[in-house]
Motif scaffolding. Structure first.
Motif, PDB file in Angstrom:
ATOM      1  N   GLN A 137       0.765  -1.201  -0.555  1.00  0.00           N
ATOM      2  CA  GLN A 137       0.498  -0.014   0.368  1.00  0.00           C
ATOM      3  C   GLN A 137       0.940   1.653  -0.339  1.00  0.00           C
ATOM      4  OE1 GLN A 137      -3.171  -0.067  -0.319  1.00  0.00           O
ATOM      5  NE2 GLN A 137      -2.826  -2.817  -0.318  1.00  0.00           N
ATOM      6  N   ILE A 138       0.660   2.690  -0.779  1.00  0.00           N
ATOM      7  CA  ILE A 138       1.215   3.417  -0.884  1.00  0.00           C
ATOM      8  C   ILE A 138       0.556   4.494  -0.465  1.00  0.00           C
ATOM      9  CG2 ILE A 138       2.761   5.069  -2.746  1.00  0.00           C
ATOM     10  CD1 ILE A 138       4.246   2.364  -2.001  1.00  0.00           C
ATOM     11  N   SER A 139       0.993   5.185   0.483  1.00  0.00           N
ATOM     12  CA  SER A 139       0.699   6.428   0.364  1.00  0.00           C
ATOM     13  C   SER A 139       1.114   7.742   0.164  1.00  0.00           C
ATOM     14  CB  SER A 139      -0.246   6.465   1.796  1.00  0.00           C
ATOM     15  OG  SER A 139       1.161   6.348   2.479  1.00  0.00           O
ATOM     16  N   THR A 140       1.274   8.874   0.039  1.00  0.00           N
ATOM     17  CA  THR A 140       2.143   9.950   0.692  1.00  0.00           C
ATOM     18  C   THR A 140       2.845  10.220   0.734  1.00  0.00           C
ATOM     19  OG1 THR A 140      -0.756  11.655   0.059  1.00  0.00           O
ATOM     20  CG2 THR A 140       1.531  12.142   0.591  1.00  0.00           C
ATOM     21  N   SER A 141       2.948   9.531   1.799  1.00  0.00           N
ATOM     22  CA  SER A 141       4.027   9.534   2.815  1.00  0.00           C
ATOM     23  C   SER A 141       4.851   8.502   2.669  1.00  0.00           C
ATOM     24  CB  SER A 141       3.965   9.416   4.410  1.00  0.00           C
ATOM     25  OG  SER A 141       3.158   8.463   4.726  1.00  0.00           O
ATOM     26  N   THR A 142       5.046   7.842   1.308  1.00  0.00           N
ATOM     27  CA  THR A 142       6.211   6.786   1.018  1.00  0.00           C
ATOM     28  C   THR A 142       5.639   6.163  -0.423  1.00  0.00           C
ATOM     29  OG1 THR A 142       4.044   4.806   0.756  1.00  0.00           O
ATOM     30  CG2 THR A 142       5.197   5.314   2.969  1.00  0.00           C
ATOM     31  N   ILE A 143       5.214   8.073  -1.297  1.00  0.00           N
ATOM     32  CA  ILE A 143       5.328   7.241  -2.503  1.00  0.00           C
ATOM     33  C   ILE A 143       6.229   7.163  -3.137  1.00  0.00           C
ATOM     34  CG2 ILE A 143       5.547  10.377  -2.247  1.00  0.00           C
ATOM     35  CD1 ILE A 143       4.275   9.822  -5.089  1.00  0.00           C
ATOM     36  N   SER A 144       8.078   7.702  -2.060  1.00  0.00           N
ATOM     37  CA  SER A 144       9.436   8.075  -2.368  1.00  0.00           C
ATOM     38  C   SER A 144       9.678   6.950  -2.579  1.00  0.00           C
ATOM     39  CB  SER A 144       9.941   9.376  -1.585  1.00  0.00           C
ATOM     40  OG  SER A 144       9.960   8.568  -0.438  1.00  0.00           O
ATOM     41  N   ARG A 145       9.475   5.560  -2.514  1.00  0.00           N
ATOM     42  CA  ARG A 145       9.265   4.512  -2.865  1.00  0.00           C
ATOM     43  C   ARG A 145       9.810   4.106  -3.924  1.00  0.00           C
ATOM     44  NH1 ARG A 145       6.676   0.683   1.411  1.00  0.00           N
ATOM     45  NH2 ARG A 145       8.394  -0.430   0.347  1.00  0.00           N
ATOM     46  N   LEU A 146       8.870   4.574  -4.677  1.00  0.00           N
ATOM     47  CA  LEU A 146       8.100   4.264  -6.375  1.00  0.00           C
ATOM     48  C   LEU A 146       9.257   4.002  -7.121  1.00  0.00           C
ATOM     49  CD1 LEU A 146       4.643   5.057  -6.151  1.00  0.00           C
ATOM     50  CD2 LEU A 146       5.585   3.215  -6.064  1.00  0.00           C
ATOM     51  N   PHE A 147      10.110   5.541  -6.180  1.00  0.00           N
ATOM     52  CA  PHE A 147      11.456   5.664  -7.499  1.00  0.00           C
ATOM     53  C   PHE A 147      12.499   5.195  -7.259  1.00  0.00           C
ATOM     54  CE2 PHE A 147       7.890   9.214  -7.437  1.00  0.00           C
ATOM     55  CZ  PHE A 147       8.092   8.830  -8.548  1.00  0.00           C
ATOM     56  N   SER A 148      12.757   4.007  -6.138  1.00  0.00           N
ATOM     57  CA  SER A 148      13.401   3.088  -6.445  1.00  0.00           C
ATOM     58  C   SER A 148      13.582   1.771  -6.433  1.00  0.00           C
ATOM     59  CB  SER A 148      14.118   3.063  -4.561  1.00  0.00           C
ATOM     60  OG  SER A 148      14.603   4.689  -4.337  1.00  0.00           O
ATOM     61  N   GLY A 149      14.143   1.616  -7.602  1.00  0.00           N
ATOM     62  CA  GLY A 149      13.651   0.240  -7.863  1.00  0.00           C
ATOM     63  C   GLY A 149      12.730  -0.268  -8.840  1.00  0.00           C
ATOM     64  N   ALA A 157      -9.956   3.554  -7.349  1.00  0.00           N
ATOM     65  CA  ALA A 157     -10.900   3.843  -6.548  1.00  0.00           C
ATOM     66  C   ALA A 157     -11.149   2.796  -5.955  1.00  0.00           C
ATOM     67  CB  ALA A 157     -11.620   5.091  -6.892  1.00  0.00           C
ATOM     68  N   PRO A 158     -11.611   2.935  -4.784  1.00  0.00           N
ATOM     69  CA  PRO A 158     -12.882   1.458  -4.193  1.00  0.00           C
ATOM     70  C   PRO A 158     -14.172   1.212  -4.615  1.00  0.00           C
ATOM     71  CG  PRO A 158     -11.400   2.922  -2.601  1.00  0.00           C
ATOM     72  CD  PRO A 158     -11.688   3.874  -3.626  1.00  0.00           C
ATOM     73  N   TRP A 159     -13.950   2.169  -5.441  1.00  0.00           N
ATOM     74  CA  TRP A 159     -16.299   1.985  -5.955  1.00  0.00           C
ATOM     75  C   TRP A 159     -16.117   1.789  -7.455  1.00  0.00           C
ATOM     76  CZ3 TRP A 159     -15.586   5.479  -9.990  1.00  0.00           C
ATOM     77  CH2 TRP A 159     -14.897   6.859  -9.510  1.00  0.00           C
ATOM     78  N   ASN A 192      -5.441   9.098  -1.197  1.00  0.00           N
ATOM     79  CA  ASN A 192      -5.018   9.959  -0.943  1.00  0.00           C
ATOM     80  C   ASN A 192      -4.399  10.257  -2.373  1.00  0.00           C
ATOM     81  OD1 ASN A 192      -2.366   8.187   0.712  1.00  0.00           O
ATOM     82  ND2 ASN A 192      -3.311   6.725   0.302  1.00  0.00           N
ATOM     83  N   GLU A 193      -5.210  11.163  -2.481  1.00  0.00           N
ATOM     84  CA  GLU A 193      -5.660  12.297  -3.244  1.00  0.00           C
ATOM     85  C   GLU A 193      -4.615  12.639  -4.398  1.00  0.00           C
ATOM     86  OE1 GLU A 193      -8.592  15.223  -2.665  1.00  0.00           O
ATOM     87  OE2 GLU A 193     -10.400  13.315  -2.043  1.00  0.00           O
ATOM     88  N   GLU A 194      -3.464  13.733  -3.526  1.00  0.00           N
ATOM     89  CA  GLU A 194      -2.283  14.116  -4.149  1.00  0.00           C
ATOM     90  C   GLU A 194      -1.556  13.914  -4.668  1.00  0.00           C
ATOM     91  OE1 GLU A 194       1.504  16.554  -1.911  1.00  0.00           O
ATOM     92  OE2 GLU A 194      -0.453  15.658  -1.095  1.00  0.00           O
ATOM     93  N   VAL A 195      -1.128  12.390  -3.946  1.00  0.00           N
ATOM     94  CA  VAL A 195       0.033  11.636  -5.263  1.00  0.00           C
ATOM     95  C   VAL A 195      -0.985  11.305  -6.773  1.00  0.00           C
ATOM     96  CG1 VAL A 195       0.482   8.453  -5.060  1.00  0.00           C
ATOM     97  CG2 VAL A 195       0.433   9.746  -2.678  1.00  0.00           C
ATOM     98  N   CYS A 196      -2.039  10.697  -6.486  1.00  0.00           N
ATOM     99  CA  CYS A 196      -2.950  10.836  -7.829  1.00  0.00           C
ATOM    100  C   CYS A 196      -3.254  11.389  -8.651  1.00  0.00           C
ATOM    101  CB  CYS A 196      -4.094   9.912  -8.008  1.00  0.00           C
ATOM    102  SG  CYS A 196      -4.734   8.565  -6.839  1.00  0.00           S
ATOM    103  N   GLU A 197      -2.722  12.753  -7.997  1.00  0.00           N
ATOM    104  CA  GLU A 197      -2.836  13.963  -8.805  1.00  0.00           C
ATOM    105  C   GLU A 197      -1.343  14.367  -9.628  1.00  0.00           C
ATOM    106  OE1 GLU A 197      -3.727  17.359  -6.825  1.00  0.00           O
ATOM    107  OE2 GLU A 197      -6.098  17.166  -6.199  1.00  0.00           O
ATOM    108  N   ARG A 198      -0.519  13.481  -8.925  1.00  0.00           N
ATOM    109  CA  ARG A 198       1.097  14.440  -9.324  1.00  0.00           C
ATOM    110  C   ARG A 198       0.866  13.104 -10.325  1.00  0.00           C
ATOM    111  NH1 ARG A 198       5.999  13.419  -4.778  1.00  0.00           N
ATOM    112  NH2 ARG A 198       6.985  13.745  -6.892  1.00  0.00           N
TER     113      ARG A 198
END
Length: 247
Positions: A137-149, A157-159, A192-198
């Protein structure tokens, strides 16, 4: 913390240790006496080696970087020449260095790594996939992990009915042991709207393959087989991109 930042921090620690004459290692030294007790709890990544060998000595900075992880992974090392019992139990047979992860599965569970152990990011991704056997599970606070590896990420969206329909295939990809370097993640855009906007998400699900910062959009069949094929056939161009530059 990104892998690049982690490596820089590890390098600074090594320099400080050199100039101050102090070495504070994050690698737990495992011996015949403490090995079984240590591995009874928690998640452990253990390197089995013979410290006389150059290929084993070169694992030290890799393990130090892994020791800086923030996901609760304990890092240990066994010098099989001096501490033979754990290596005999693992049936290592002088295949040095060998790396295994020990964790609580159906009882205490052990898995051996069959890739090149000299890459910290690949080792960490493999360990997480092996232990959790599920999507990260990726959130706003862990988004930086996506750019390593190497990451395959679902933004959803759940719906969303299409998102629900592919959930099983996504979990199957996360459990695909033929792709040990791949981490599979997902972002709940309702939370995590901010992540998806980015990532300029305009519809659900949005599927992105992120290869060390290079972002590729996936629009093929939503099956585990098709996902895995896309990963294997991805371009090997060593370029980077920012979230706003999604292809």
């Amino acid at each position: 913390m990104t892998l690049r930042a982690t490596r820089m921090r590890a390098a600074l620690l090594v320099l400080l240790a050199f100039f101050c004459g102090v070495h504070s290692s994050r690698i737990r030294k495992l011996t015949d006496d403490n090995y079984e007790l240590a591995l009874q709890s928690g998640v452990w990544l253990v390197c089995y080696c013979d410290m006389r060998l150059p290929e084993c000595k070169s694992m030290t900075p890799v393990l130090e970087v892994l020791g800086l992880n923030d996901v609760g992974l304990n890092v240990g090392r066994v010098d099989c020449r001096r501490q033979p019992d754990p290596c005999l139990d693992m049936d290592i047979k002088k295949n040095y260095p060998s790396v295994a992860v020990h964790f609580e599965g159906e009882g205490r569970t052990t898995a051996l790594y069959d890739g090149d152990p000299q890459h910290a990011d690949a080792l960490l991704s493999w360990a997480l996939n092996t232990v959790h056997g599920r999507v990260v599970q990726i959130s706003t606070s862990t988004i930086s992990r996506l750019f390593s590896g190497l990451w395959f990420v679902k933004l959803f969206a759940p719906w969303c009915m299409h998102c629900r329909e592919m959930a099983g295939e996504w979990r199957a990809l996360a459990n695909d042991r033929s792709l040990p370097e791949l981490s599979v993640g997902e972002v709940n855009c309702d939370i995590n709207e901010e992540v998806c906007e980015r990532f300029q998400v305009e519809g659900y699900p949005t599927l992105l393959l992120i290869d060390h910062g290079r972002i590729m959009r996936y629009s093929g069949e939503r099956t585990a087989h098709a996902f895995a094929q896309f990963v294997r056939e991805r371009p090997t161009l060593a370029a980077s991109a920012h979230p706003e530059d999604v292809e």
